[in-house]
Each structure stands twice: as C-alpha cells, then as structure tokens.
Scaffold this active site. Structure first.
Site, PDB file in Angstrom:
ATOM      1  N   LYS A  30       0.733  -1.276  -0.089  1.00  0.00           N
ATOM      2  CA  LYS A  30      -0.110   0.125   0.106  1.00  0.00           C
ATOM      3  C   LYS A  30       0.838   1.359  -0.074  1.00  0.00           C
ATOM      4  O   LYS A  30       0.575   2.034  -0.857  1.00  0.00           O
ATOM      5  CB  LYS A  30      -0.596  -0.044   1.311  1.00  0.00           C
ATOM      6  CG  LYS A  30      -2.031  -1.147   1.514  1.00  0.00           C
ATOM      7  CD  LYS A  30      -2.839  -0.993   2.572  1.00  0.00           C
ATOM      8  CE  LYS A  30      -2.191  -1.202   3.789  1.00  0.00           C
ATOM      9  NZ  LYS A  30      -1.580  -2.403   4.187  1.00  0.00           N
ATOM     10  N   THR A  31       1.953   1.205   1.002  1.00  0.00           N
ATOM     11  CA  THR A  31       2.838   2.434   1.055  1.00  0.00           C
ATOM     12  C   THR A  31       3.680   2.577  -0.374  1.00  0.00           C
ATOM     13  O   THR A  31       3.587   3.554  -0.855  1.00  0.00           O
ATOM     14  CB  THR A  31       3.676   2.291   2.416  1.00  0.00           C
ATOM     15  OG1 THR A  31       2.823   2.161   3.231  1.00  0.00           O
ATOM     16  CG2 THR A  31       4.392   3.457   2.296  1.00  0.00           C
ATOM     17  N   ASP A 213      -1.837   7.480   3.658  1.00  0.00           N
ATOM     18  CA  ASP A 213      -1.474   6.246   4.249  1.00  0.00           C
ATOM     19  C   ASP A 213      -1.908   6.123   5.320  1.00  0.00           C
ATOM     20  O   ASP A 213      -2.476   7.007   6.327  1.00  0.00           O
ATOM     21  CB  ASP A 213       0.156   6.257   4.346  1.00  0.00           C
ATOM     22  CG  ASP A 213       0.780   4.746   4.335  1.00  0.00           C
ATOM     23  OD1 ASP A 213      -0.155   3.950   4.200  1.00  0.00           O
ATOM     24  OD2 ASP A 213       1.930   4.584   4.399  1.00  0.00           O
ATOM     25  N   GLU A 214      -2.138   4.539   5.977  1.00  0.00           N
ATOM     26  CA  GLU A 214      -2.726   4.462   7.257  1.00  0.00           C
ATOM     27  C   GLU A 214      -4.018   4.966   7.596  1.00  0.00           C
ATOM     28  O   GLU A 214      -4.179   5.634   8.679  1.00  0.00           O
ATOM     29  CB  GLU A 214      -1.779   4.532   8.388  1.00  0.00           C
ATOM     30  CG  GLU A 214      -0.385   4.280   8.004  1.00  0.00           C
ATOM     31  CD  GLU A 214      -0.197   2.578   8.498  1.00  0.00           C
ATOM     32  OE1 GLU A 214      -1.191   1.851   8.842  1.00  0.00           O
ATOM     33  OE2 GLU A 214       0.974   2.391   8.400  1.00  0.00           O
ATOM     34  N   GLN A 244      -5.535  -3.213  11.173  1.00  0.00           N
ATOM     35  CA  GLN A 244      -4.316  -2.515  11.653  1.00  0.00           C
ATOM     36  C   GLN A 244      -5.005  -1.104  12.392  1.00  0.00           C
ATOM     37  O   GLN A 244      -3.972  -0.239  12.547  1.00  0.00           O
ATOM     38  CB  GLN A 244      -3.329  -2.279  10.721  1.00  0.00           C
ATOM     39  CG  GLN A 244      -2.625  -3.436  10.144  1.00  0.00           C
ATOM     40  CD  GLN A 244      -1.471  -3.076   9.179  1.00  0.00           C
ATOM     41  OE1 GLN A 244      -0.322  -2.712   9.815  1.00  0.00           O
ATOM     42  NE2 GLN A 244      -1.569  -3.390   7.889  1.00  0.00           N
ATOM     43  N   ARG A 596       5.171  -7.316  11.281  1.00  0.00           N
ATOM     44  CA  ARG A 596       6.263  -6.592  10.829  1.00  0.00           C
ATOM     45  C   ARG A 596       7.570  -7.545  10.366  1.00  0.00           C
ATOM     46  O   ARG A 596       8.555  -7.059   9.898  1.00  0.00           O
ATOM     47  CB  ARG A 596       6.508  -5.957  12.181  1.00  0.00           C
ATOM     48  CG  ARG A 596       5.882  -4.743  12.599  1.00  0.00           C
ATOM     49  CD  ARG A 596       5.455  -3.957  11.830  1.00  0.00           C
ATOM     50  NE  ARG A 596       4.070  -4.172  11.144  1.00  0.00           N
ATOM     51  CZ  ARG A 596       3.458  -3.946   9.938  1.00  0.00           C
ATOM     52  NH1 ARG A 596       4.011  -3.042   9.137  1.00  0.00           N
ATOM     53  NH2 ARG A 596       2.164  -4.255   9.538  1.00  0.00           N
TER      54      ARG A 596
HETATM   55  P1  ATP Z   1       1.657  -2.104   5.947  1.00  0.00           P
HETATM   56  O1  ATP Z   1       0.255  -2.429   5.916  1.00  0.00           O
HETATM   57  O2  ATP Z   1       2.657  -2.777   7.130  1.00  0.00           O
HETATM   58  O3  ATP Z   1       1.972  -0.717   6.258  1.00  0.00           O
HETATM   59  P2  ATP Z   1       1.904  -1.995   3.161  1.00  0.00           P
HETATM   60  O4  ATP Z   1       1.101  -2.461   2.497  1.00  0.00           O
HETATM   61  O5  ATP Z   1       2.306  -0.516   3.189  1.00  0.00           O
HETATM   62  O6  ATP Z   1       2.134  -2.604   4.619  1.00  0.00           O
HETATM   63  P3  ATP Z   1       4.486  -1.968   1.866  1.00  0.00           P
HETATM   64  O7  ATP Z   1       5.449  -1.426   3.030  1.00  0.00           O
HETATM   65  O8  ATP Z   1       4.365  -0.991   0.710  1.00  0.00           O
HETATM   66  O9  ATP Z   1       3.206  -2.541   2.363  1.00  0.00           O
HETATM   67  O10 ATP Z   1       5.344  -2.971   1.199  1.00  0.00           O
HETATM   68  C1  ATP Z   1       5.894  -4.196   2.003  1.00  0.00           C
HETATM   69  C2  ATP Z   1       7.102  -4.541   1.171  1.00  0.00           C
HETATM   70  O11 ATP Z   1       6.789  -5.282   0.078  1.00  0.00           O
HETATM   71  C3  ATP Z   1       8.113  -3.524   0.997  1.00  0.00           C
HETATM   72  O12 ATP Z   1       9.312  -3.989   1.366  1.00  0.00           O
HETATM   73  C4  ATP Z   1       7.926  -3.235  -0.531  1.00  0.00           C
HETATM   74  O13 ATP Z   1       8.969  -2.648  -1.039  1.00  0.00           O
HETATM   75  C5  ATP Z   1       7.585  -4.440  -0.922  1.00  0.00           C
HETATM   76  N1  ATP Z   1       6.643  -4.675  -2.238  1.00  0.00           N
HETATM   77  C6  ATP Z   1       5.458  -4.072  -2.272  1.00  0.00           C
HETATM   78  N2  ATP Z   1       4.989  -4.242  -3.405  1.00  0.00           N
HETATM   79  C7  ATP Z   1       5.928  -5.053  -4.181  1.00  0.00           C
HETATM   80  C8  ATP Z   1       5.876  -5.634  -5.626  1.00  0.00           C
HETATM   81  N3  ATP Z   1       4.984  -5.276  -6.513  1.00  0.00           N
HETATM   82  N4  ATP Z   1       7.197  -6.055  -5.834  1.00  0.00           N
HETATM   83  C9  ATP Z   1       8.198  -6.381  -5.070  1.00  0.00           C
HETATM   84  N5  ATP Z   1       8.170  -5.560  -3.742  1.00  0.00           N
HETATM   85  C10 ATP Z   1       6.976  -5.083  -3.209  1.00  0.00           C
HETATM   86 MG    MG Z   2       2.315   0.713   4.862  1.00  0.00          MG
END
Ligand code: ATP
Ligand code: MG
Length: 667
Positions: A30-31, A213-214, A244, A596
């Site tokens: 997402k981030t 975000d969040e 979350q 995490r």
């Molecule tokens: P959270 O809910 O914990 O905030 P999130 O959904 O924001 O998580 P991110 O932090 O954006 O998730 O991504 C998690 C990990 O996966 C990061 O290391 C990111 O770089 C990697 N990632 C996300 N999308 C891809 C992708 N399409 N290909 C490879 N790596 C990815």
């Molecule tokens: Mg995130």
C-alpha cells in the site's frame, strides 16, 4: 516505472480521476503504491509536485516516504511536494492562516504536561488520574470535532457539564496564551475551512491531490479535513487496512473506511492480496489471529516468499530471563546467519518493557536504537531550554514564562509570581505583558520588580535576533547568558549534571545541523520540536543497531527478524483493554506485530512478572492460543497444552475453555 508493481497496484497508481481507496492487508504494498503514484503523477500525468500532498501518521513514516520518492525520481522535479503528518500539515495551515484564526504568527504548541497543568488549575484538582481523565475526555471531544458550546448543549449529566465547562475554560486559556495543543493542529484548520470558503478554496487549489497512508487510523477531525481539502471531486487516494486500526483510544474511527463509500459514491475500491514482506508461515499466523475478530471487509493474503521457519513461541521464567534470552538469541543468530544488528527488532506493548531489555543489550554490548519511547525532548533539562525558546517565539506563552523565569532562579519568588498572575488574570493579559504594567511596580518589592524587568528585556533582545541569526550559535549564547551549566551543577538532583549538560549540548548540535540542512530559524525549530515531541519522540540515528519499539510505533515498518516480547494476559492484551472490552483492538495490535516480520518471528511470554514489587504468576496471552498449532514451535508451559491440541477444532475448543476461564466475553 510501473513494472515494479503488480496489476492491481498499477491500476491504483493510474487511477486519477476520482476518489480511490486501496484496502489491503499488511505488507501488500500500500505504501509502495503511494510513493510510486507520486512519481507517476509528476512524471507521466503532468502534475506539478507542489499540488500533491502525501500524508502519513508519524514523522518517521513521512521521512521514509520522502526518501523513497527521492530514490525513484529526480528530487529537482519534486520541489514543493508535501510529505507530512496530518499534524504538520495542520501546523502549516495554521501558520499561513494565523490571522484569520486570531493567532499571532509565533503561536506556541503546548505539550501534554502543559495541558495537564492548565486543566489541573481549571478543575482545581491535583489528582493525577482525575486530571488525566479530564484531559483525555476533552481531547476526544476535540477529535470528534465537538466545540465547547456543542459539548455544553449535549451534556447529559453533571459530570459531562463539568467537562464541557472545563473544555471551554481550557480553550480560552490556550487562546490567551496564543497557544494551540496537539488536537488543535487539526481542529483549527477544519473549523476555519468550515467558516471561510475563500481560504478553503485557496488550499484546495494548492493541494489538488491527496494521498493518505494508514487511513484506518484517521479520526473524525482528520476525516473532515480530507473531505474539505479534496472537495466535491474527491481527488484522493486513501490506503489502509481495517485490521491495523490501533488508535481507537485516540479517537480513530475505522468506520471512516465505510463512510468514504457513502460520502463519495464514485469511490473506486482496489484490493491487494499478494504480500511481499513475509514468509507464508508468518502470514498464516497473522491471518489466524485476526480471523478471531469480526470482519469489516473480507481480505486474503498470500506470499511467494517461501514457507519459512516455524514461529518460535517461548516461555521465559521472568522478564530478566526474557531479556537475556533475547539478547543471546540475537547474538547467536547474527553469528550464524551473518546478519546485521539492524536486521532485528524487539517489539513490545508498553514503553516500560524496554528498560530491562535495554540493560541486557548493554550487558551484551549489542547496539540498539529505541523509538517511540520517552522522548529526549521530555527530559527536564531540554524542557528548561525549550521553555526559553518558546518564550522567545511567543511571549504570551505563560507556561514557558514561568519555567524560564524560575530556571535558573533569579530571585523572583512565588509571592511575586502570584501577584503577577493575579494582575494578568484581572486584565486578561499574559504574564509577560503584566510585567510592563505601571501598576505592577507598586505591587512587589523593588528588587523583584527589577529582576523581572531585566528578564523581559533580555528575552526581547534575543527575540530581535532570533529570525536572523543562526539558531545554534544564538542558543549557545543564550545558555551562556543564563549560565545554565553552572546552575545544573549547583542543583542537587539525583541525575548527574554531566549527563544533563551533555543532552543540552546535543540539543545545540541538533539545532546547528537542522539550521544547516533547512535554514530553519530558532523560531521554526521551536515549533517543529513541539511536533516531534507530541508525535513520537526523536529518532536516534544509529545505522547498525537492534530496533526497539512499541507495537504502536512499529506500524508500517518491516524487519527481517522480529522478537515480540511480553505476550501475556494483562500486557498484550493490556489489562485496561480487557476490562474495557477492547480486546479486538489489542488483537489488531498483535496482528500489526506479527506482520512486521519478514523472515523470522519469535514470540515470548514470562511465567512470572514483578508488579508493584511483588511476583505474580502470569498467563500466556490468549492470542498465543489463536496461532495455528501446525506453524509454531513451542517451548515452555504452553508446550504441554499444545500436545493436547491436534486439530483446529480442538484448538478452538481449548481456546474457548481458556477464555471462559478468564471470564471474557470476547473471541
Ligand atoms: P503495512 O500494512 O504494514 O503498512 P504496506 O501494505 O504498506 O504494509 P509496503 O510497506 O508498501 O506494504 O510493502 C511491503 C514490502 O513489500 C516492502 O518492502 C515493499 O517494497 C515490497 N513490495 C511491495 N510491492 C511490491 C512489488 N510489487 N514487488 C516487489 N516488492 C514489493
Ligand atoms: Mg504501509
């Protein structure tokens, strides 16, 4: 640019003409969608970076996001991009629009201790719990965007009426001090935008696209701000995960996710299901735990990162044993796997749990970095110095005036200060202003009068220089002028003066560095520090160190190897949450903790723990019994229990039994 994203992520990045919600589990990118989308908007969609604002919840997250965007794009093209927390965006709005709000440009931001003191005076109580309770209730009213008048009208009981009155008096006091508190940073802009459409239009034109975000942790006020800024067209991307949501206690409202659909009928919802962070076992464990909560939205998560090691669940004798074992395991694992210290994180429910861990890490010479803990800026010596800076920025800041005038003592006694306070209250002016009233001279001893005049003249002199001269040098001069070092050494407090003075010098160095980096003046930095303190404390910069953090502060982050400590009834879930029927929120916190971890996860609990000086036998957290038995390796008391568990159904039954035994309605 988009080739590093999967199909739904790409769709989320490309979707620009209407409101978008990306609703997805932890680690699904997402981030990453937000950072890539910023780059895409500037690079491919013709947006000027100045018209884009990305909003996150912590300073650290904002910093990381800024770095990530700068990593994928030429920083020159990102000029003017806003990447900030809700609170610093609010601060920016209040700074620009201070006149319309009736504030001077140099208003103060009060900290939690100031708020406690003001409320304590207002309600005439020194009972900590009562004061804290009142502060908390007022804060909730503010986050719910309820004005003092509305609170008055809505009051259903004498108690509520008393709170509403205290709220009114509190706001009046803040205004008199030309100060805002943490909640005002969001509430005031919303209030202003509600009554002044011209100002709102100006900001809508400035911030043409919002990325949040969040999103699950927004409160009513923050949601209103988003709605106002994005206006009728709803130009925004919100990303979030209802599982979350961990800030309900601060007024966050998961229903805001559902509200979006109502308020923006054109809302597009994109779900992401592939997790790129964790091994399957870790994901399975996270999914299993969170499946015990009722669902708002159905979500699936899978990963291609392999099955991974079983999750270790370990019983320790007590906290000391737990801390030592974690330290030893990190050393052994690091040696064997040739990892870095920064690959490890120790997560816990409450700040107090960090102390024993810290001392064991020190014993084993393991470098660590602690965040989300008691802030550097909360230390008495730092607050002393900041008292001066706040007063220099805003002489109406009465709490800062009192602190500065009495530190170091300059012969101004309590009687004099009380007379000054009486006079200021009578004339409805600040203490600083009251010093200059002719009638004040007649009220107090000449020597006291002189001392106060000298003090105010001194502050005025520095004020004249504060916007022009380099902050660090000016601060050094100020410290010399008040002879603060000598004062530290002369006062006989248990903490050694050397350590305090060292902190003060560190503050000076911090000012030097910030001034060099951003050209910030003393005044700018004083406001920024207030925000840092309120949000999460300063981050220590330590490149290769074990990360120590609370579960709350770990949100959005990831670490290869995670130790989740203190998984006991009463800690996680927290006793107050058990008593208050908030176990679901604790379970989400557990879910945040588990997710995490990238490659390994060790969960520990203690058999006994010292509470108020007495040993108490502790129960393993109910969440441990929600873990999928086939994915975990258990040692300790639970191991015996685990032998009985052979199927999921039996596991559930066992859990039900345990919960019944604990007298809980939850689960
Ligand atoms: P959270 O809910 O914990 O905030 P999130 O959904 O924001 O998580 P991110 O932090 O954006 O998730 O991504 C998690 C990990 O996966 C990061 O290391 C990111 O770089 C990697 N990632 C996300 N999308 C891809 C992708 N399409 N290909 C490879 N790596 C990815
Ligand atoms: Mg995130």
């Amino acid at each position: 640019m988009l080739h590093t994203l999967n199909a739904p992520q790409q769709a989320a990045v490309r979707h620009l003409d209407g409101p978008l919600l990306v609703l997805a589990g932890a680690g699904s990118g997402k981030t990453r969608v937000i950072t890539q989308k910023i780059a895409y908007m500037v690079d491919q969609a013709g947006y000027d970076a100045r018209h884009i604002a990305a909003i996150t919840f912590t300073n650290k997250a904002a910093r990381e996001m800024q770095e990530r965007v700068h990593g994928i794009m030429d920083p020159a093209r990102l000029k003017g991009l806003i990447v900030s927390t809700f609170h610093s965006l609010g601060l920016q709005i209040i700074r620009t629009e201070h006149a319309a709000l009736g504030y001077k440009p140099r208003f103060s931001i009060l900290d939690a201790a100031d708020a406690m003191k003001i409320i304590s005076d207002i309600i005439g109580s020194t009972d900590k719990d009562e004061v804290r309770g009142t502060v908390g209730t007022i804060s909730r009213l503010k986050n719910d965007f309820m004005s003092p008048d509305a609170a008055m009208l809505n009051a259903q009981s004498d108690g509520e009426l008393r709170i509403a009155r205290a709220y009114r008096a509190y706001q009046d006091t803040l205004f008199a001090y030309q100060a805002v508190d943490f909640d005002d940073l969001i509430r005031l802009p919303v209030e202003l935008f509600e009554r002044d459409k011209d100002i709102l239009t100006k900001w809508q034109l400035r911030l043409r696209y919002l990325l949040i975000d969040e999103y699950q942790d927004t409160n009513v006020c923050q949601y209103k701000l988003v709605k106002q800024l994005t206006g009728f067209h709803g130009k925004f991307t919100a990303v979030g995960d209802d599982d979350q949501s961990i800030y309900a206690w601060r007024g966050a409202n998961v229903e805001n996710l559902a509200l979006l659909k109502e308020d923006f009928p054109r809302l597009e919802v994109i779900k992401l299901e592939q997790n790129y962070r964790s091994t399957s076992r870790i994901l399975k464990a996270a999914n299993a735990v969170i499946s015990n909560n009722p669902k708002l939205f159905e979500k699936q998560l899978w990963s291609e990162l392999g099955i991974g090691d079983p999750i270790a669940v370990v019983e320790m004798k007590d906290e000391e044993h737990e801390a030592e074992t974690v330290a030893m395991r990190i050393l052994a694992h690091k040696f064997e796997m040739r990892t870095k210290f920064s690959d490890y994180a120790i997560l816990y429910r409450g700040n107090h749990q960090a102390r024993i861990i810290e001392s064991q890490l020190r014993n084993h010479k393991i470098p660590y970095q602690i965040s989300g803990g008691q802030s550097f800026f909360d230390k008495a010596e730092i607050k002393d110095v900041l008292g001066y800076l706040r007063l220099i920025a805003n002489e109406n800041d009465d709490p800062a005036f009192i602190r500065a005038v009495t530190t170091p003592k300059r012969g101004v006694g309590n009687v004099t200060l009380e007379k000054l306070g009486g006079l200021a209250a009578e004339r409805k002016i600040s203490l600083f202003e009251a010093v200059h009233l002719p009638s004040f001279e007649t009220l107090v001893q000449p020597a006291q009068y002189e001392a106060l005049q000298t003090f105010c003249a001194f502050i005025n002199r520095i004020q004249g220089r504060a916007t022009r001269e380099p902050a660090g040098a000016l601060l050094k001069e100020l410290l010399l002028a008040i002879d603060y070092e000598t004062w530290l050494y002369d006062s006989d407090e248990p903490r050694p003066a050397e350590a305090k003075w060292k902190n003060v010098l560190e503050l000076v160095a911090w000012f030097d560095k910030r001034a060099e980096e951003n050209g910030d003046s003393l005044i700018d930095m004083t406001q920024k520090i207030a925000l840092i303190t309120l949000l999460e404390g300063r981050e220590e910069e330590a490149p290769d160190a074990v990360r120590l953090t609370t579960l709350h502060a770990s949100k959005g982050l990831e670490y290869p190897h995670v130790f989740l400590i203190g998984c006991e009834e009463g800690i996680l879930p927290h006793q107050q949450s058990i008593d208050g029927g908030m176990v679901e929120e604790e379970r989400r916190l557990m879910y945040v903790g588990i997710t995490r971890a990238q490659r390994s996860l060790t969960i520990s609990y203690c058999g006994k723990r010292k509470r108020a000086g007495e040993w108490q036998i502790t129960e393993p957290s109910r969440f441990l019994l929600e873990l999928p038995p086939e994915e975990i390796r258990i040692s300790g008391r639970l191991a015996g229990k685990k032998n009985v568990v052979v199927s999921k159904e039996e596991g559930k039954a066992k859990l039900a039994n345990l919960l019944a035994g604990l007298g809980s309605k939850n689960g």
